[in-house]
Structures are given as C-alpha cells and as structure tokens.
Design an enzyme around this catalytic site. Structure first.
Site, PDB file in Angstrom:
ATOM      1  CG  ASN A  55      36.465  44.177  45.153  1.00 16.12           C
ATOM      2  OD1 ASN A  55      36.662  45.357  44.917  1.00 16.12           O
ATOM      3  ND2 ASN A  55      37.208  43.211  44.662  1.00 16.12           N
TER       4      ASN A  55
ATOM      5  CG  ASP B 266      31.967  35.627  39.855  1.00 16.75           C
ATOM      6  OD1 ASP B 266      32.651  36.023  40.816  1.00 16.75           O
ATOM      7  OD2 ASP B 266      32.233  34.589  39.233  1.00 16.75           O
TER       8      ASP B 266
ATOM      9  CG  PHE C 174      40.149  46.730  41.686  1.00 17.56           C
ATOM     10  CD1 PHE C 174      39.620  45.446  41.730  1.00 17.56           C
ATOM     11  CD2 PHE C 174      39.386  47.742  41.109  1.00 17.56           C
ATOM     12  CE1 PHE C 174      38.360  45.181  41.214  1.00 17.56           C
ATOM     13  CE2 PHE C 174      38.114  47.475  40.596  1.00 17.56           C
ATOM     14  CZ  PHE C 174      37.602  46.193  40.645  1.00 17.56           C
ATOM     15  N   GLY C 175      43.160  44.659  41.321  1.00 18.22           N
ATOM     16  CA  GLY C 175      43.282  43.307  40.779  1.00 18.22           C
ATOM     17  C   GLY C 175      44.359  43.210  39.709  1.00 18.22           C
TER      18      GLY C 175
ATOM     19  CG  ASP D   1      42.227  46.849  36.762  1.00 20.96           C
ATOM     20  OD1 ASP D   1      41.723  45.783  36.336  1.00 20.96           O
ATOM     21  OD2 ASP D   1      41.552  47.761  37.276  1.00 20.96           O
TER      22      ASP D   1
ATOM     23  CE  LYS E 263      38.671  48.674  35.544  1.00 23.24           C
ATOM     24  NZ  LYS E 263      39.038  48.463  36.945  1.00 23.24           N
TER      25      LYS E 263
ATOM     26  CG  HIS F  99      35.303  43.228  32.717  1.00 27.53           C
ATOM     27  ND1 HIS F  99      36.349  44.131  32.838  1.00 27.53           N
ATOM     28  CD2 HIS F  99      35.214  42.625  33.924  1.00 27.53           C
ATOM     29  CE1 HIS F  99      36.863  44.053  34.054  1.00 27.53           C
ATOM     30  NE2 HIS F  99      36.190  43.144  34.731  1.00 27.53           N
TER      31      HIS F  99
END
Length: 197
Positions: free
Chosen positions: A11, A70, A149-150, A152, A172, A177
């Site tokens: 990724n 993960d 990304f994803g 967000d 961020k 996280h």
C-alpha cells in the site's frame, strides 16, 4: 549502520507514512519495500492477528526483520463492519466509499473508529513488538478533503473539526490511529535497540 526492515505491505499510502516515521524517529532502521512476489493471506479475525500473520510470514520467508500493520474502519451501526475487511470491502477506494455511504443512508448513529495494529518480528520469526492505536470519529454523509487515502474523506474527527482527508500529515499523525500505534512502537523500538546494541 542501519538495520534493514521489510514493510510487509504494498500500500503506497502506508509506505509514505511508515517511511516518514522511520526517517524522523527511528534512523537505526532502514525501511525496505516488500518484494513484489511475496503475498500473505490475511486470515486472522482481528487487526492484531493479521499484522502478526503478515510480519511473521515475511520475516520467516526472507530471513529479515519485518514490520506489518493491519488497520481498518469499524462502524458502530454496521456491527463493526467493514473492520478487518476494510481493504476488501470493494475493489478500490472510490467504490469502498460509495458502498459505505450507501449502507449508512438514513442511519442516525454515525459513530465509527479507525484501528491500527503494528507487529515487529525478528528474522527468526519471534514477535518483538505488538502495538495498537484507535481513533474515534464519525462517518459523514459526503466526502470532505483531498488528502489521505481509503476512507479518509468520510472520517470526521470532532475534536479537530476535520476529516482525515482535510488534515495535514502532521495533524493526522497526531490524532490518527496509525500515529498513535507508531508512537507506541517508537517506545518499543528504543527498548529493543538498547538490547540489540
């Protein structure tokens, strides 16, 4: 001389975040990309299990230090979905966002959390660190912001008043996280580096 460390991920967003972290906070390690031919099935039932599976498989296959994370989005009203299936919720980021928006239509409870587990494994396959981070927020009804990304653009953090996609990388990292997990990892790395000499 820096110790080689394989990032068990293809990724590009994760590569950027991990590269920045190691350059700034852990120069004793040289982050290296995952060889293209290596793939690991994420068959765990938790973020931590999947991070461990990936890091162990890569470390044992290459005989190198390996690190894996993960991470994913857990939406309360969807029973914690997409959860560990966040990356496989749909074929690409745009489709994942569309599916989430569709499934959240008309649902007043927008509570959600982003989770990240990071595992560090030595060349013998021994787990040397396992850390986790969680960021609580809400799912917006429409995208906001161009960064990240994803998921967000949909994940809004109330105390900052921004989505992940509207935050600077520093913002961020401070609240996210993965930033939380990386700060916990930094402490573990310092202890480990002292023991390795």
């Amino acid at each position: 001389m820096a110790r080689p460390l394989i990032l068990a991920s293809s990724n590009s967003g994760k590569w950027r975040e991990f590269s920045t972290f190691f350059q700034l906070h852990a120069p004793a390690w040289e982050l290296r990309p995952l060889p293209a031919e290596l793939t690991v099935e994420e068959s765990g039932s938790t973020f931590a299990e999947n991070a461990l599976l990936k890091a162990k498989a890569v470390a044992e296959s290459l005989g190198e230090w390996a690190i894996a994370d993960d991470s994913g989005l857990a939406v309360a009203a969807l029973g914690g979905a997409p959860g560990i299936h966040s990356a496989r919720y749909a074929p690409d980021d745009a489709a994942r966002i569309q599916r989430l928006l569709r499934e959240m239509e008309g649902i007043p409870n927008r509570q959600a959390s982003f989770h990240c587990a990071i595992a560090l494994v030595d060349p013998q396959g021994q787990v040397r660190a396992l850390v986790e981070g969680i960021c609580h927020g809400e799912i917006l009804a429409q995208r906001r912001g161009k960064g990240g990304f994803g998921y967000d653009p949909l994940f809004w953090v109330p105390e900052v008043g921004l989505t992940f996609a509207e935050m600077s990388p520093a913002q961020k990292e401070a609240v996210g996280h993965r930033g939380q997990a990386l700060r916990a990892l930094k402490e573990q790395l310092l202890i480990l580096e002292r023991s390795l000499g």
